[in-house]
Motif scaffolding. Structure first.
Motif, PDB file in Angstrom:
ATOM      1  N   ALA A  46       1.015  -1.139  -0.089  1.00 32.77           N
ATOM      2  CA  ALA A  46       0.117   0.051  -0.152  1.00 32.77           C
ATOM      3  C   ALA A  46       0.824   1.296   0.088  1.00 32.77           C
ATOM      4  CB  ALA A  46      -0.709  -0.145   1.375  1.00 32.77           C
ATOM      5  N   GLY A  47       0.226   2.195  -0.351  1.00 38.48           N
ATOM      6  CA  GLY A  47       0.942   3.582  -0.119  1.00 38.48           C
ATOM      7  C   GLY A  47       1.908   4.105  -1.220  1.00 38.48           C
ATOM      8  N   LEU A  48       1.738   3.197  -2.417  1.00 37.57           N
ATOM      9  CA  LEU A  48       2.493   4.016  -3.557  1.00 37.57           C
ATOM     10  C   LEU A  48       1.452   4.133  -4.840  1.00 37.57           C
ATOM     11  CD1 LEU A  48       5.105   0.919  -3.237  1.00 37.57           C
ATOM     12  CD2 LEU A  48       5.439   3.426  -2.610  1.00 37.57           C
ATOM     13  N   GLY A  49       0.513   4.633  -4.470  1.00 37.20           N
ATOM     14  CA  GLY A  49      -0.444   5.020  -5.548  1.00 37.20           C
ATOM     15  C   GLY A  49      -2.007   5.127  -5.261  1.00 37.20           C
ATOM     16  N   PRO A  50      -2.660   5.808  -5.857  1.00 34.64           N
ATOM     17  CA  PRO A  50      -4.051   5.860  -5.305  1.00 34.64           C
ATOM     18  C   PRO A  50      -4.946   4.630  -5.694  1.00 34.64           C
ATOM     19  CG  PRO A  50      -3.970   7.265  -7.321  1.00 34.64           C
ATOM     20  CD  PRO A  50      -2.516   6.678  -7.090  1.00 34.64           C
ATOM     21  N   GLN A  51      -4.346   3.739  -6.823  1.00 37.87           N
ATOM     22  CA  GLN A  51      -5.644   2.861  -7.114  1.00 37.87           C
ATOM     23  C   GLN A  51      -5.516   1.402  -6.218  1.00 37.87           C
ATOM     24  OE1 GLN A  51      -3.093   3.892  -9.243  1.00 37.87           O
ATOM     25  NE2 GLN A  51      -4.525   5.121 -10.601  1.00 37.87           N
ATOM     26  N   VAL A  52      -6.894   1.274  -5.653  1.00 32.48           N
ATOM     27  CA  VAL A  52      -7.065   0.272  -4.766  1.00 32.48           C
ATOM     28  C   VAL A  52      -8.543  -0.281  -5.067  1.00 32.48           C
ATOM     29  CG1 VAL A  52      -8.229   1.679  -2.758  1.00 32.48           C
ATOM     30  CG2 VAL A  52      -6.789  -0.377  -2.559  1.00 32.48           C
ATOM     31  N   THR A  53      -8.542  -1.636  -4.900  1.00 35.38           N
ATOM     32  CA  THR A  53      -9.815  -2.323  -5.046  1.00 35.38           C
ATOM     33  C   THR A  53     -11.037  -1.495  -4.514  1.00 35.38           C
ATOM     34  OG1 THR A  53     -11.157  -4.293  -4.593  1.00 35.38           O
ATOM     35  CG2 THR A  53      -9.754  -3.568  -2.976  1.00 35.38           C
ATOM     36  N   ALA A  54     -12.418  -1.649  -5.155  1.00 39.65           N
ATOM     37  CA  ALA A  54     -13.466  -0.761  -4.825  1.00 39.65           C
ATOM     38  C   ALA A  54     -14.019  -1.359  -3.664  1.00 39.65           C
ATOM     39  CB  ALA A  54     -14.569  -1.176  -5.986  1.00 39.65           C
ATOM     40  N   VAL A  55     -13.696  -2.474  -3.397  1.00 40.68           N
ATOM     41  CA  VAL A  55     -14.274  -3.009  -1.843  1.00 40.68           C
ATOM     42  C   VAL A  55     -13.714  -2.188  -0.682  1.00 40.68           C
ATOM     43  CG1 VAL A  55     -14.091  -4.981  -0.270  1.00 40.68           C
ATOM     44  CG2 VAL A  55     -14.475  -5.590  -2.626  1.00 40.68           C
ATOM     45  N   LEU A  56     -12.430  -1.985  -0.651  1.00 36.26           N
ATOM     46  CA  LEU A  56     -11.827  -1.066   0.379  1.00 36.26           C
ATOM     47  C   LEU A  56     -12.292   0.428   0.139  1.00 36.26           C
ATOM     48  CD1 LEU A  56      -8.064  -2.507   0.402  1.00 36.26           C
ATOM     49  CD2 LEU A  56      -9.898  -2.920   2.240  1.00 36.26           C
ATOM     50  N   ARG A  57     -12.434   0.867  -0.982  1.00 38.13           N
ATOM     51  CA  ARG A  57     -12.930   2.281  -1.113  1.00 38.13           C
ATOM     52  C   ARG A  57     -14.327   2.466  -0.686  1.00 38.13           C
ATOM     53  NH1 ARG A  57     -11.323   1.936  -6.573  1.00 38.13           N
ATOM     54  NH2 ARG A  57     -13.506   2.089  -7.620  1.00 38.13           N
ATOM     55  N   ALA A  58     -15.123   1.278  -0.705  1.00 35.45           N
ATOM     56  CA  ALA A  58     -16.519   1.332  -0.175  1.00 35.45           C
ATOM     57  C   ALA A  58     -16.552   1.613   1.451  1.00 35.45           C
ATOM     58  CB  ALA A  58     -17.047   0.169  -0.448  1.00 35.45           C
ATOM     59  N   THR A  59     -15.504   1.341   2.176  1.00 36.97           N
ATOM     60  CA  THR A  59     -15.413   1.481   3.528  1.00 36.97           C
ATOM     61  C   THR A  59     -15.585   3.096   4.005  1.00 36.97           C
ATOM     62  OG1 THR A  59     -13.043   1.791   3.582  1.00 36.97           O
ATOM     63  CG2 THR A  59     -13.821  -0.605   3.730  1.00 36.97           C
ATOM     64  N   ALA A  60     -15.493   3.884   2.809  1.00 36.62           N
ATOM     65  CA  ALA A  60     -15.700   5.347   3.245  1.00 36.62           C
ATOM     66  C   ALA A  60     -17.062   5.777   3.220  1.00 36.62           C
ATOM     67  CB  ALA A  60     -14.891   6.192   2.399  1.00 36.62           C
ATOM     68  N   LEU A  61     -17.917   4.610   2.728  1.00 34.38           N
ATOM     69  CA  LEU A  61     -19.311   4.981   2.494  1.00 34.38           C
ATOM     70  C   LEU A  61     -20.071   4.971   3.820  1.00 34.38           C
ATOM     71  CD1 LEU A  61     -20.039   2.878  -0.592  1.00 34.38           C
ATOM     72  CD2 LEU A  61     -20.215   5.193  -0.622  1.00 34.38           C
ATOM     73  N   PRO A  62     -21.116   5.867   3.884  1.00 36.19           N
ATOM     74  CA  PRO A  62     -21.999   5.872   5.126  1.00 36.19           C
ATOM     75  C   PRO A  62     -22.685   4.538   5.188  1.00 36.19           C
ATOM     76  CG  PRO A  62     -22.572   7.988   3.937  1.00 36.19           C
ATOM     77  CD  PRO A  62     -21.573   7.042   2.914  1.00 36.19           C
ATOM     78  N   GLY A  63     -22.720   3.773   6.406  1.00 36.37           N
ATOM     79  CA  GLY A  63     -23.279   2.722   6.566  1.00 36.37           C
ATOM     80  C   GLY A  63     -22.430   1.380   6.366  1.00 36.37           C
ATOM     81  N   ALA A  64     -21.030   1.703   6.127  1.00 30.38           N
ATOM     82  CA  ALA A  64     -20.185   0.542   5.972  1.00 30.38           C
ATOM     83  C   ALA A  64     -20.031  -0.114   7.136  1.00 30.38           C
ATOM     84  CB  ALA A  64     -18.833   1.200   5.618  1.00 30.38           C
TER      85      ALA A  64
END
Length: 336
Positions: free
Chosen positions: A132-150
């Motif tokens: 981690a920590g070497l670019g913005p791209q990451v799986t959508a599953v982890l991006r979804a943790t930022a959603l309300p209700g996660a």
């Protein structure tokens, strides 16, 4: 295998630590620290440790369960990269070590780089595995943790009941002759850990502190110049669906002296997919490189030089803007 497990008490909290002790009486070189990824544990490195035992690996290896993971405590605490790097420093101190090669998988790679940034005099080498920590791209599953209700969604999807059902289905599949690939089993183990409320809380804290809906926010790319004197090995799975291999390739360009090895038949867990090859690459890297011996004064000098160079570029840019443009003769200008 000469593998021991014990529990350290660190700032009032329990930290589970596995230690690989070489079968030979004499160890060589500085110790190796193996850091797992988010929702994982030190158990992810067991296939590699078994390979070390078979080949007679001669170094002391420290494999902690990071706070909020595995068999370590899950307090309501700071799980940021800086706090995790400090835990690694404290584990080294408690085990009588002051200098080590730091290897990290996924989140562990981000922690390894943060460790090198915070404690450069203690970092001999870096090994980044699907880091981690070497670019913005990451799986959508982890991006979804930022959603309300996660939080509620995760609790409903992964809990003791759903995990028990999944294990029952897996057992039935094995009874019919089915078999999960090593990487799939490892990913399943990671996900299953989130059935525990404390592990789930740590997972969400870490994910939300590093990732938003657009991807990874935390990046070490702008600080990589500080690691130019630290031997660095990167190992990536060519088909990593969580953190793309392009991050490793771009980092290799930014760190000309680094090494990048891509496992063509691996995904996010190359150390699990092919521990023998992984171990061979790691041992070769350790044998062929000299450990960094940076002092704080040297790091300060690097920072000052970089700051002065940036200021010089900025001043030149400002000077160019101040030069008045010459007017060229045109129909609106008449000669006297």
């Amino acid at each position: 295998m000469a593998l021991e497990a014990r529990t350290l008490t660190l700032h009032g909290q329990e930290i589970r630590l596995r230690e690989y002790l070489p079968s030979t009486r004499d160890t060589t070189g500085e110790p190796l620290v193996l850091l797992h990824g988010i929702s994982g544990s030190g158990q992810t490195w067991i296939p590699l440790l078994e390979h070390f035992e078979r080949t007679g690996f001669g170094r002391h290896v420290l494999v902690p369960d990071l706070p909020g993971h595995g068999d370590s405590g899950s307090p309501r605490a700071d799980y940021g990269l800086g706090a995790m790097a400090s835990v690694v420093r404290d584990i080294l101190a408690l085990t009588g070590n002051h200098h080590a090669t730091i290897a990290g998988h996924s989140l562990g790679g981000g922690i390894a780089m943060q460790f090198a940034y915070q404690f450069p005099e203690m970092c001999a080498r870096l090994v980044l595995v699907g880091s981690a920590g070497l670019g913005p791209q990451v799986t959508a599953v982890l991006r979804a943790t930022a959603l309300p209700g996660a939080k509620a969604t995760l609790a409903a999807a992964v809990n003791p009941v759903t995990v028990a059902i999944a294990r029952g289905i897996a057992a039935a599949g094995r009874g019919l002759g089915g078999k999960l690939a090593p990487e799939t089993r490892e990913l399943t183990r990671h996900l299953s850990s989130l059935s525990d409320a404390g592990r789930r809380r740590a997972f969400l804290f870490i994910a939300r502190s590093l990732i938003d809906l657009r991807g990874q926010r935390a990046s070490a790319v702008d600080k990589l110049y500080l690691a130019e004197q630290v031997p660095t090995l990167m190992i990536w799975g060519a088909h990593d669906p969580l953190i793309p291999v392009e991050h490793g390739r771009k980092t290799a360009e930014l760190l000309p002296g680094s090494r990048l090895t891509v496992f063509e038949n691996a995904k996010h867990f190359p150390h699990v997919a092919d521990p023998a090859r992984f171990g061979a690459e790691l041992e070769r890297f350790l044998d062929e490189t000299e450990p960094a011996r940076l002092t704080l004064e040297e790091v300060v000098e690097i920072l000052v030089r970089a700051s002065e160079a940036a200021n010089e570029v900025e001043n030149r840019a400002k000077a160019v803007k101040k030069v008045p443009e010459k007017l060229s003769p045109g129909p609106h200008l008449r000669r006297a």
